[in-house]
Design a protein around this motif. Structure first.
Motif, PDB file in Angstrom:
ATOM      1  N   GLY A   1      19.695  36.066  31.442  1.00 15.86           N
ATOM      2  CA  GLY A   1      18.773  35.194  30.716  1.00 15.86           C
ATOM      3  C   GLY A   1      19.539  34.438  29.652  1.00 15.86           C
ATOM      4  N   ASP A   2      18.806  33.742  28.783  1.00 18.94           N
ATOM      5  CA  ASP A   2      19.449  32.952  27.731  1.00 18.94           C
ATOM      6  C   ASP A   2      19.421  33.705  26.405  1.00 18.94           C
TER       7      ASP A   2
ATOM      8  N   THR B   1      21.458  19.125  16.359  1.00 18.92           N
ATOM      9  CA  THR B   1      21.284  20.035  17.488  1.00 18.92           C
ATOM     10  C   THR B   1      21.875  19.400  18.753  1.00 18.92           C
ATOM     11  N   ASN B   2      22.012  20.216  19.786  1.00 21.86           N
ATOM     12  CA  ASN B   2      22.378  19.685  21.099  1.00 21.86           C
ATOM     13  C   ASN B   2      21.082  19.352  21.854  1.00 21.86           C
ATOM     14  N   ALA B   3      21.111  19.449  23.180  1.00 22.52           N
ATOM     15  CA  ALA B   3      19.921  19.101  23.965  1.00 22.52           C
ATOM     16  C   ALA B   3      18.750  20.041  23.706  1.00 22.52           C
ATOM     17  N   ASN B   4      19.001  21.196  23.107  1.00 29.95           N
ATOM     18  CA  ASN B   4      17.927  22.123  22.733  1.00 29.95           C
ATOM     19  C   ASN B   4      17.350  21.651  21.394  1.00 29.95           C
TER      20      ASN B   4
ATOM     21  N   ILE C   1      18.604  25.020  27.531  1.00 34.33           N
ATOM     22  CA  ILE C   1      19.562  24.320  28.390  1.00 34.33           C
ATOM     23  C   ILE C   1      20.970  24.760  28.004  1.00 34.33           C
ATOM     24  N   ALA C   2      21.794  25.070  29.000  1.00 37.60           N
ATOM     25  CA  ALA C   2      23.197  25.425  28.746  1.00 37.60           C
ATOM     26  C   ALA C   2      24.000  24.158  28.444  1.00 37.60           C
ATOM     27  N   THR C   3      24.768  24.163  27.349  1.00 42.69           N
ATOM     28  CA  THR C   3      25.531  22.985  26.935  1.00 42.69           C
ATOM     29  C   THR C   3      26.966  23.367  26.573  1.00 42.69           C
TER      30      THR C   3
ATOM     31  N   MET D   1      24.805  27.013  20.097  1.00 42.93           N
ATOM     32  CA  MET D   1      23.593  26.348  19.624  1.00 42.93           C
ATOM     33  C   MET D   1      22.536  26.243  20.720  1.00 42.93           C
ATOM     34  N   ASP D   2      22.732  26.958  21.802  1.00 42.78           N
ATOM     35  CA  ASP D   2      21.766  26.908  22.906  1.00 42.78           C
ATOM     36  C   ASP D   2      20.586  27.833  22.608  1.00 42.78           C
ATOM     37  N   VAL D   3      19.728  27.379  21.708  1.00 44.72           N
ATOM     38  CA  VAL D   3      18.579  28.154  21.244  1.00 44.72           C
ATOM     39  C   VAL D   3      17.373  27.225  21.212  1.00 44.72           C
ATOM     40  N   SER D   4      16.300  27.624  21.890  1.00 42.08           N
ATOM     41  CA  SER D   4      15.095  26.786  21.916  1.00 42.08           C
ATOM     42  C   SER D   4      14.048  27.214  20.901  1.00 42.08           C
TER      43      SER D   4
END
Length: 326
Positions: free
Chosen positions: A115-116, A201-204, A222-224, A229-232
């Motif tokens: 999972g993330d 932030t990135n795409a999240n 989303i994985a970047t 920083m991949d946290v929604s």
């Protein structure tokens, strides 16, 4: 004494342009800013436990999106009466990040989760809400759920302003779980003479969208390139909002947030290279966010949260340079 032992590495401020400066927070043992909070917390917990009438071991359970795991593992490794469990998203962190905490053993126990990061964090929260588990195992967390982590991080904002000498109008913070931004806002509340904070932030992009629309609507993570920083669902955002409620201030007057795409991240890394500065993807997002939002004649600082060698493969591929491990 604990502070002196915890913060035994330097902070450097590097000038990148006439008005933009990089605050390097990656000169600790695991090459990331998380060393500040993790080392402070480890020293304090060990001190408190040493003098406690309850001599049962303390068990730390922590989720990581990459950097926290290494910082916590190294800070707590070999500390008597402390056991550490680290949960991380399987195949979603860099090779070096993984090796830095999965190769230690001893009192450090690591678990790859299918999972993330948000899934890992959810498991930690479930444990911390279970009174039976808390009491039986003396559970604690080394995530920014634990306020000691955030308090320790507030110090380097003062260091940045002290080193600037000409005043600082804005600080740009690469943001995932928003603990680092929270620390900066705590510093401001303590008297830090900086009015504006930029959360890149990135795409999240849950927070940038929320500040525009007023609707809290997390998407799937989303994985970047900037995996830390991949946290929604940033755990610290409620603290940020509460701070402004208590101060009777308008959050949007102080905090701005912007999402930086993968293409823009790579462009920012190349732009920094042309300026003579090699940055990892997270730091490049902070630079890009600051450059986009800094007003003419203002000075600003962007936080460099990890050494580029922690993302050696990606940095070398994007920039075409060799990045040696320090």
């Amino acid at each position: 004494r604990c502070v002196a032992e915890a913060f035994n590495f330097p902070i450097h401020l590097r000038q990148v342009t006439d008005t933009i400066f990089a605050l390097e927070l990656f000169h600790g043992p695991t090459l990331a800013f998380k060393d500040f909070g993790a080392r402070f917390m480890a020293k304090m917990l060990a001190e408190i436990n040493k003098n406690s009438i309850n001599q049962k071991p303390i068990r730390i359970i922590t989720a990581t999106s990459g950097d926290t795991g290494a910082a916590v593992a190294h800070a707590f490794y070999g500390v008597p009466d402390l056991e550490v469990a680290i949960l991380y998203p399987h195949q979603r962190i860099s090779d070096l990040q993984e090796k830095m905490f999965c190769t230690m053993g001893g009192n450090i126990h690591t678990f790859a989760v299918e999972g993330d990061f948000d899934a890992c964090q959810s498991l930690v929260k479930q444990c911390l809400k279970d009174d039976d588990l808390l009491n039986k195992y003396r559970l604690n967390s080394a995530n920014s759920i634990n306020i000691s982590r955030v308090l320790a991080q507030s110090l380097y904002y003062f260091e940045a302003v002290a080193k600037m000498k000409r005043g600082c109008h804005a600080i740009s913070v690469p943001s995932g779980n928003f603990g680092n931004l929270t620390a900066g806002l705590f510093a401001r509340q303590m008297g830090l003479p900086v009015h504006s904070f930029i959360a890149g932030t990135n795409a999240n992009d849950t927070v940038p969208r929320y500040l525009k629309s007023g609707k809290w609507a997390p998407n799937d993570t989303i994985a970047t390139l900037s995996n830390a920083m991949d946290v929604s669902q940033p755990n610290n955002w409620p603290r940020v909002e509460e701070l402004f409620v208590r101060n009777k201030e308008n959050l949007s007057d102080v905090v701005r947030s912007v999402s930086v795409s993968e293409i823009e991240t790579k462009q920012a890394m190349r732009e920094l290279k042309d300026l003579g500065y090699i940055a990892d993807p997270h730091s490049a997002i902070a630079y890009k966010s600051l450059k986009n939002m800094l007003k003419p004649a203002e000075n600003g600082v962007f936080l460099c949260t990890a050494h580029p060698a922690k993302f050696k493969n990606n940095v070398e591929e994007i920039l075409g340079v060799d990045v040696p491990l320090p």
